[in-house]
Design a protein around this motif. Structure first.
Motif, PDB file in Angstrom:
ATOM      1  N   LEU A 458       0.827  -1.208   0.000  1.00  0.00           N
ATOM      2  CA  LEU A 458       0.000   0.000   0.000  1.00  0.00           C
ATOM      3  C   LEU A 458       0.863   1.259   0.000  1.00  0.00           C
ATOM      4  O   LEU A 458       0.588   2.224  -0.729  1.00  0.00           O
ATOM      5  N   VAL A 459       1.933   1.261   0.787  1.00  0.00           N
ATOM      6  CA  VAL A 459       2.827   2.421   0.834  1.00  0.00           C
ATOM      7  C   VAL A 459       3.563   2.575  -0.488  1.00  0.00           C
ATOM      8  O   VAL A 459       3.830   3.700  -0.939  1.00  0.00           O
ATOM      9  N   LEU A 460       3.878   1.462  -1.146  1.00  0.00           N
ATOM     10  CA  LEU A 460       4.538   1.537  -2.453  1.00  0.00           C
ATOM     11  C   LEU A 460       3.641   2.184  -3.505  1.00  0.00           C
ATOM     12  O   LEU A 460       4.131   2.889  -4.398  1.00  0.00           O
ATOM     13  N   VAL A 461       2.330   1.961  -3.416  1.00  0.00           N
ATOM     14  CA  VAL A 461       1.405   2.640  -4.328  1.00  0.00           C
ATOM     15  C   VAL A 461       1.474   4.151  -4.095  1.00  0.00           C
ATOM     16  O   VAL A 461       1.525   4.947  -5.044  1.00  0.00           O
ATOM     17  N   ALA A 462       1.481   4.536  -2.810  1.00  0.00           N
ATOM     18  CA  ALA A 462       1.613   5.966  -2.488  1.00  0.00           C
ATOM     19  C   ALA A 462       2.931   6.515  -3.024  1.00  0.00           C
ATOM     20  O   ALA A 462       2.985   7.633  -3.556  1.00  0.00           O
ATOM     21  N   LEU A 463       4.003   5.734  -2.900  1.00  0.00           N
ATOM     22  CA  LEU A 463       5.309   6.164  -3.412  1.00  0.00           C
ATOM     23  C   LEU A 463       5.265   6.344  -4.925  1.00  0.00           C
ATOM     24  O   LEU A 463       5.823   7.319  -5.464  1.00  0.00           O
ATOM     25  N   ALA A 464       4.608   5.441  -5.635  1.00  0.00           N
ATOM     26  CA  ALA A 464       4.501   5.563  -7.089  1.00  0.00           C
ATOM     27  C   ALA A 464       3.774   6.852  -7.474  1.00  0.00           C
ATOM     28  O   ALA A 464       4.185   7.556  -8.412  1.00  0.00           O
ATOM     29  N   LEU A 465       2.706   7.186  -6.761  1.00  0.00           N
ATOM     30  CA  LEU A 465       1.989   8.430  -7.032  1.00  0.00           C
ATOM     31  C   LEU A 465       2.879   9.639  -6.766  1.00  0.00           C
ATOM     32  O   LEU A 465       2.857  10.623  -7.516  1.00  0.00           O
ATOM     33  N   GLY A 466       3.678   9.564  -5.700  1.00  0.00           N
ATOM     34  CA  GLY A 466       4.591  10.658  -5.400  1.00  0.00           C
ATOM     35  C   GLY A 466       5.644  10.846  -6.474  1.00  0.00           C
ATOM     36  O   GLY A 466       5.970  11.979  -6.858  1.00  0.00           O
ATOM     37  N   VAL A 467       6.182   9.749  -6.996  1.00  0.00           N
ATOM     38  CA  VAL A 467       7.192   9.826  -8.052  1.00  0.00           C
ATOM     39  C   VAL A 467       6.598  10.404  -9.330  1.00  0.00           C
ATOM     40  O   VAL A 467       7.217  11.243 -10.003  1.00  0.00           O
ATOM     41  N   VAL A 468       5.392   9.961  -9.680  1.00  0.00           N
ATOM     42  CA  VAL A 468       4.721  10.490 -10.878  1.00  0.00           C
ATOM     43  C   VAL A 468       4.524  11.996 -10.756  1.00  0.00           C
ATOM     44  O   VAL A 468       4.781  12.761 -11.691  1.00  0.00           O
ATOM     45  N   ASP A 469       4.074  12.452  -9.583  1.00  0.00           N
ATOM     46  CA  ASP A 469       3.856  13.887  -9.388  1.00  0.00           C
ATOM     47  C   ASP A 469       5.175  14.647  -9.401  1.00  0.00           C
ATOM     48  O   ASP A 469       5.248  15.766  -9.919  1.00  0.00           O
ATOM     49  N   LEU A 470       6.218  14.050  -8.846  1.00  0.00           N
ATOM     50  CA  LEU A 470       7.528  14.699  -8.851  1.00  0.00           C
ATOM     51  C   LEU A 470       8.031  14.880 -10.276  1.00  0.00           C
ATOM     52  O   LEU A 470       8.557  15.949 -10.636  1.00  0.00           O
ATOM     53  N   ARG A 471       7.874  13.865 -11.105  1.00  0.00           N
ATOM     54  CA  ARG A 471       8.304  13.970 -12.504  1.00  0.00           C
ATOM     55  C   ARG A 471       7.489  15.024 -13.243  1.00  0.00           C
ATOM     56  O   ARG A 471       8.021  15.772 -14.076  1.00  0.00           O
ATOM     57  N   ARG A 472       6.184  15.090 -12.939  1.00  0.00           N
ATOM     58  CA  ARG A 472       5.346  16.108 -13.588  1.00  0.00           C
ATOM     59  C   ARG A 472       5.815  17.499 -13.211  1.00  0.00           C
ATOM     60  O   ARG A 472       5.922  18.388 -14.064  1.00  0.00           O
ATOM     61  N   ARG A 473       6.095  17.711 -11.925  1.00  0.00           N
ATOM     62  CA  ARG A 473       6.532  19.030 -11.472  1.00  0.00           C
ATOM     63  C   ARG A 473       7.894  19.395 -12.056  1.00  0.00           C
ATOM     64  O   ARG A 473       8.153  20.559 -12.362  1.00  0.00           O
ATOM     65  N   THR A 474       8.762  18.403 -12.214  1.00  0.00           N
ATOM     66  CA  THR A 474      10.086  18.667 -12.786  1.00  0.00           C
ATOM     67  C   THR A 474       9.996  19.001 -14.267  1.00  0.00           C
ATOM     68  O   THR A 474      10.722  19.859 -14.784  1.00  0.00           O
ATOM     69  N   ALA A 475       9.070  18.326 -14.957  1.00  0.00           N
ATOM     70  CA  ALA A 475       8.935  18.529 -16.406  1.00  0.00           C
ATOM     71  C   ALA A 475       8.162  19.783 -16.761  1.00  0.00           C
ATOM     72  O   ALA A 475       8.261  20.278 -17.884  1.00  0.00           O
ATOM     73  N   ASP A 476       7.377  20.312 -15.813  1.00  0.00           N
ATOM     74  CA  ASP A 476       6.533  21.477 -16.083  1.00  0.00           C
ATOM     75  C   ASP A 476       7.090  22.687 -15.354  1.00  0.00           C
ATOM     76  O   ASP A 476       6.834  22.882 -14.171  1.00  0.00           O
ATOM     77  N   PRO A 477       7.880  23.510 -16.045  1.00  0.00           N
ATOM     78  CA  PRO A 477       8.501  24.668 -15.392  1.00  0.00           C
ATOM     79  C   PRO A 477       7.607  25.894 -15.332  1.00  0.00           C
ATOM     80  O   PRO A 477       8.064  26.973 -14.994  1.00  0.00           O
ATOM     81  N   ALA A 478       6.326  25.734 -15.677  1.00  0.00           N
ATOM     82  CA  ALA A 478       5.438  26.897 -15.722  1.00  0.00           C
ATOM     83  C   ALA A 478       5.350  27.547 -14.347  1.00  0.00           C
ATOM     84  O   ALA A 478       5.285  26.867 -13.326  1.00  0.00           O
ATOM     85  N   PRO A 479       5.374  28.873 -14.272  1.00  0.00           N
ATOM     86  CA  PRO A 479       5.282  29.552 -12.982  1.00  0.00           C
ATOM     87  C   PRO A 479       3.933  29.314 -12.322  1.00  0.00           C
ATOM     88  O   PRO A 479       2.926  29.135 -12.987  1.00  0.00           O
TER      89      PRO A 479
END
Length: 486
Positions: A458-479
């Protein structure tokens, strides 16, 4: 105390702001403490009142059910009317129902009082995140949510310890009653302090309470949680009425359709549907759900293993879990100060710490001999330190783009997801624990391993969601707006 000290124009001083936060955090911790503190008192309640398995289940699950049903409607009520008034009403109800729990003379009395206590907790909790969102900005908001996260982690982890102390101090007849009576003086003081220190500021106009939306949403949450509260804690998963979830999905669709229609009429809805289009909010919603599904169950199965498998007393079992509480408190406080700088990275690293800590416990718990509690301490400290980096930063990031005027409903939705995740996670993990114990001839070490692996998943699912969001934030430099953090 002089109620006139409370500002009425929505502007409060720095000192008043932190005083108000202290009142909110103590009240929130009190409601969450009652989720875990009761577990160690269940044997005494069973013996003292002659309660059967179904009633004992309602003592635990009835609280969670009532709590979860009321979170979003209570958050909306606070947004639309007076967050301060709803908070005080919740504390009063929680305090009175705690007294009723402690004075219970039969199992049904206790079960009903626990449901009322859950309603009180449901009124309080969304106001806490709402007050933080409206009273603080920028880095101070991160610090405030950091303290909020620390209170969540500590109250959940320290519940078994405090429960063990009270049960031992009061003995078999009075001990379990003290678990409830301890809330009464705390609640009285909180009401007095809330009248003096909480800001009166409201919305400025009376908004719609969306009564149809409230009924549909509450019905959906009830249908989701009903399979959890049915049967005993060791009822096999296959025997629970999971078909209720399909009905819940239909009701949720009806709820969304109604909300769109209500919004089209220019009325304020129970849930701001625009929140579901905000990626930071939906990610935080999903991450929190899966994390709490695993996080909450850890303490219950570990307590069962220590008490039933190793013969620990309630107090000894609680002391064993103290390192988790210490680690969680320290890291949550630090994370609140760092979230403005590191954002989602903190959550991801925290989840990694939780997974590593749980894996270590899974490996060593079944095989260590002698001083088990002491040997588990480093792994529990690591898991707790990681957990403290998850809860408050996730809430801060999830609410960063939410209008403070809708903070109560947004926070209520986050906490509903967390409470629902907790309830379902506990039901699933406990069922796996008892079924594994039965299949292995009572080997609780093996049962603990199966349960821990479920929580890790269950915690690994949460970790996967966190990684996906981190990649989105890194790829989207919009202010982003000034108050939004990455």
């Amino acid at each position: 105390m002089r109620v006139s000290d409370t500002p009425t124009d929505g502007t409060i001083t720095e000192k008043q702001r932190w005083r108000a936060l202290m009142v909110c955090l103590v009240a929130g911790a009190m409601t969450l403490l009652d989720v875990s503190i009761v577990n160690v008192a269940l044997p005494s309640i069973r013996d003292g009142l002659g309660a059967g398995p179904s009633t004992i289940q309602w003592v635990v699950a009835g609280y969670a059910l009532a709590f979860g049903i009321l979170l979003v409607p209570a958050g909306r009520l606070g947004d639309a009317r007076s967050r301060r008034s709803v908070f005080i009403a919740g504390v009063v109800l929680f305090t009175l129902s705690s007294a009723l729990c402690g004075a219970a003379q039969d199992p049904v009395w206790l079960a009903v009082a626990r449901v009322l206590q859950g309603f009180g907790g449901g009124l309080i909790s969304p106001q806490v995140s709402g007050f933080i969102q409206t009273m603080f900005t920028g880095r101070d908001r991160g610090r405030a949510f950091g303290l909020f996260g620390a209170s969540i982690g500590v109250s959940t982890a320290i519940g078994p310890l405090l429960g063990g102390v009270l049960v031992n101090a009061g003995g078999p007849d009075l001990g379990w009653r003290l678990v409830f009576f301890v809330n009464v003086p705390v609640g009285v003081v909180l009401v007095l302090l809330a009248l003096r220190w909480l800001p009166r500021a409201g919305t400025g106009h009376r908004q719609s309470l969306d009564p149809v939306g409230v009924v549909l949403f509450a019905a959906a949450i009830l249908l989701v949680l009903w399979p959890v509260v049915q049967g005993d804690q060791d009822t096999p998963l296959s025997q629970r009425p999971w078909w209720f979830l399909a009905v819940a999905a239909v009701v949720l669709v009806l709820f969304l359709l109604w909300e769109r229609r209500w919004a089209a009429r220019g009325e304020e809805t129970l849930v701001d549907l625009s929140l579901l289009r905000v990626r930071s909010f939906t990610t935080g919603l999903g991450l929190g759900t899966f994390y709490f599904a695993g996080f909450t169950a850890i303490f219950i199965v570990l307590t069962l293993y220590l008490q039933e498998g190793l013969g620990y007393s309630a107090l000894e079992a609680g002391l064993t879990q103290l390192p988790f509480a210490v680690g969680s408190a320290v890291s949550a406080f630090l994370a609140g100060r760092l979230v403005h700088r590191f954002g989602r990275w903190l959550v991801v690293l925290g989840l990694v710490g939780v997974v590593v800590g749980l894996v270590v416990i899974d490996v060593i718990a079944p095989v260590i001999e002698g001083m088990e509690g002491l040997k588990l301490a480093p792994a529990l400290l690591l898991a707790g330190f990681g957990g403290g980096m998850v809860i408050s930063p996730n809430v801060t990031l999830a609410l960063a783009e939410v209008d403070p005027a809708r903070a109560g409903a947004g926070g209520g939705l986050l906490q509903t997801a967390q409470r629902t995740g907790s309830a379902i996670g506990v039901a699933v993990v406990l069922a796996i624990f008892f079924q594994s114990a039965a299949a292995t001839g009572g080997d609780l070490g093996e049962a603990l391993s199966y349960s821990l692996r479920t929580t890790i998943a269950l915690v690994l699912v949460a970790l996967a969601l966190g990684v996906v969001d981190l990649r989105r934030r890194t790829a989207d430099p919009a202010p982003e707006p000034a108050e939004v953090v990455r």
